[in-house]
Design a protein around this motif. Structure first.
Motif, PDB file in Angstrom:
ATOM      1  N   LYS A  93      -0.849   5.403  -0.619  1.00  0.00           N
ATOM      2  CA  LYS A  93      -1.154   4.614  -1.815  1.00  0.00           C
ATOM      3  C   LYS A  93      -2.516   5.045  -2.338  1.00  0.00           C
ATOM      4  O   LYS A  93      -3.473   5.153  -1.576  1.00  0.00           O
ATOM      5  CB  LYS A  93      -1.163   3.129  -1.478  1.00  0.00           C
ATOM      6  CG  LYS A  93       0.145   2.626  -0.893  1.00  0.00           C
ATOM      7  CD  LYS A  93       0.010   1.179  -0.484  1.00  0.00           C
ATOM      8  CE  LYS A  93       1.282   0.693   0.195  1.00  0.00           C
ATOM      9  NZ  LYS A  93       1.163  -0.719   0.563  1.00  0.00           N
ATOM     10  N   ASN A 120      -1.776  -0.636   4.447  1.00  0.00           N
ATOM     11  CA  ASN A 120      -2.912  -0.985   3.591  1.00  0.00           C
ATOM     12  C   ASN A 120      -4.255  -0.826   4.295  1.00  0.00           C
ATOM     13  O   ASN A 120      -5.197  -1.565   4.031  1.00  0.00           O
ATOM     14  CB  ASN A 120      -2.768  -2.407   3.018  1.00  0.00           C
ATOM     15  CG  ASN A 120      -1.597  -2.507   2.080  1.00  0.00           C
ATOM     16  OD1 ASN A 120      -1.268  -1.550   1.382  1.00  0.00           O
ATOM     17  ND2 ASN A 120      -0.940  -3.649   2.065  1.00  0.00           N
ATOM     18  N   ALA A 162      -4.258   0.655  -5.909  1.00  0.00           N
ATOM     19  CA  ALA A 162      -3.634   1.273  -4.726  1.00  0.00           C
ATOM     20  C   ALA A 162      -2.669   0.321  -4.055  1.00  0.00           C
ATOM     21  O   ALA A 162      -1.571   0.726  -3.651  1.00  0.00           O
ATOM     22  CB  ALA A 162      -4.717   1.707  -3.750  1.00  0.00           C
ATOM     23  N   SER A 165       0.519   0.239  -5.983  1.00  0.00           N
ATOM     24  CA  SER A 165       1.195   1.507  -6.277  1.00  0.00           C
ATOM     25  C   SER A 165       2.470   1.604  -5.447  1.00  0.00           C
ATOM     26  O   SER A 165       2.564   1.085  -4.352  1.00  0.00           O
ATOM     27  CB  SER A 165       0.279   2.690  -6.000  1.00  0.00           C
ATOM     28  OG  SER A 165       0.117   2.884  -4.613  1.00  0.00           O
ATOM     29  N   ASN A 166       3.443   2.304  -5.998  1.00  0.00           N
ATOM     30  CA  ASN A 166       4.723   2.496  -5.313  1.00  0.00           C
ATOM     31  C   ASN A 166       4.859   3.939  -4.847  1.00  0.00           C
ATOM     32  O   ASN A 166       5.948   4.476  -4.821  1.00  0.00           O
ATOM     33  CB  ASN A 166       5.889   2.135  -6.245  1.00  0.00           C
ATOM     34  CG  ASN A 166       5.934   0.641  -6.501  1.00  0.00           C
ATOM     35  OD1 ASN A 166       5.648  -0.160  -5.630  1.00  0.00           O
ATOM     36  ND2 ASN A 166       6.290   0.283  -7.710  1.00  0.00           N
ATOM     37  N   ASN A 167       3.756   4.561  -4.493  1.00  0.00           N
ATOM     38  CA  ASN A 167       3.783   5.962  -4.074  1.00  0.00           C
ATOM     39  C   ASN A 167       4.094   6.135  -2.604  1.00  0.00           C
ATOM     40  O   ASN A 167       4.165   7.232  -2.109  1.00  0.00           O
ATOM     41  CB  ASN A 167       2.434   6.632  -4.367  1.00  0.00           C
ATOM     42  CG  ASN A 167       2.149   6.659  -5.843  1.00  0.00           C
ATOM     43  OD1 ASN A 167       3.059   6.573  -6.639  1.00  0.00           O
ATOM     44  ND2 ASN A 167       0.894   6.774  -6.203  1.00  0.00           N
ATOM     45  N   TYR A 168       4.255   5.063  -1.896  1.00  0.00           N
ATOM     46  CA  TYR A 168       4.455   5.177  -0.445  1.00  0.00           C
ATOM     47  C   TYR A 168       5.868   5.596  -0.115  1.00  0.00           C
ATOM     48  O   TYR A 168       6.794   5.389  -0.864  1.00  0.00           O
ATOM     49  CB  TYR A 168       4.077   3.891   0.272  1.00  0.00           C
ATOM     50  CG  TYR A 168       4.879   2.684  -0.155  1.00  0.00           C
ATOM     51  CD1 TYR A 168       4.459   1.899  -1.210  1.00  0.00           C
ATOM     52  CD2 TYR A 168       6.065   2.347   0.489  1.00  0.00           C
ATOM     53  CE1 TYR A 168       5.196   0.800  -1.611  1.00  0.00           C
ATOM     54  CE2 TYR A 168       6.799   1.249   0.092  1.00  0.00           C
ATOM     55  CZ  TYR A 168       6.365   0.486  -0.960  1.00  0.00           C
ATOM     56  OH  TYR A 168       7.088  -0.592  -1.350  1.00  0.00           O
TER      57      TYR A 168
END
Length: 170
Positions: A93, A120, A162, A165-168
């Motif tokens: 993230k 996180n 972060a 965010s949906n980048n994980y």
């Protein structure tokens, strides 16, 4: 009317019925002959160049291949589990906020970069650009999406970006 009279009167119908039944049986015999021939050809093709021992060794070889494939599949699944475990601690993230550190300087040369893993946990990297004195960079640790140090508004925005965010992965 007796049975013999009944037969004598209907001989033509009986002969036609028997002839029709014979023709039907003839076609069934032809169909069965064709199917049997095809089956024989398949059997010959299957057994060509093979003795019973060779065929048995071929079948055992295939079973050994299947056993090896099962083992390989288990090994691959273990590797995938390791990769998934490693992914939980990689950066997944990201949040970036650019800002002006000093009002007299424009161009938004300072920035806050939030880098978090799946749980996180991570860092806030803050780079403050000052044209006279250079650039100052410092890090704040993030644990479970929170910092134990006070955050500036820009740092809060980067952290929120972060966290949302949906980048994980996975």
């Amino acid at each position: 009317m007796s049975f013999t009279e009944l037969i004598n009167d209907n001989v033509a119908y009986i002969v036609i019925g028997i002839a029709g039944f014979t023709i039907l049986l003839f076609f069934l015999v032809i169909i069965l002959y064709v199917k049997n021939s095809k089956l024989k050809n398949k059997y010959k093709k299957f057994m060509t160049g093979q003795s019973g021992e060779n065929l048995e060794s071929e079948i055992l070889s295939r079973f050994a291949d299947i056993d090896q494939l099962k083992k390989d599949t288990l090994d691959i699944e273990k590797e995938i589990d390791k990769i998934k475990e490693n992914l939980t601690i990689t950066i997944q993230k990201v949040g970036v906020v650019k800002y002006d550190a000093f009002k007299e300087m424009g161009g938004k040369l300072s920035f806050v970069l939030a880098l978090l893993d799946k749980r996180n946990n991570g860092i806030l990297l803050n780079s403050v650009h000052s044209s006279r004195e250079g650039c100052y960079t410092y890090i704040k640790e993030i644990i479970n999406g929170e910092s134990f140090l006070e955050l500036s508004e820009d740092e809060k925005n980067a952290l929120e970006m972060a966290l949302n965010s949906n980048n994980y992965m996975a």
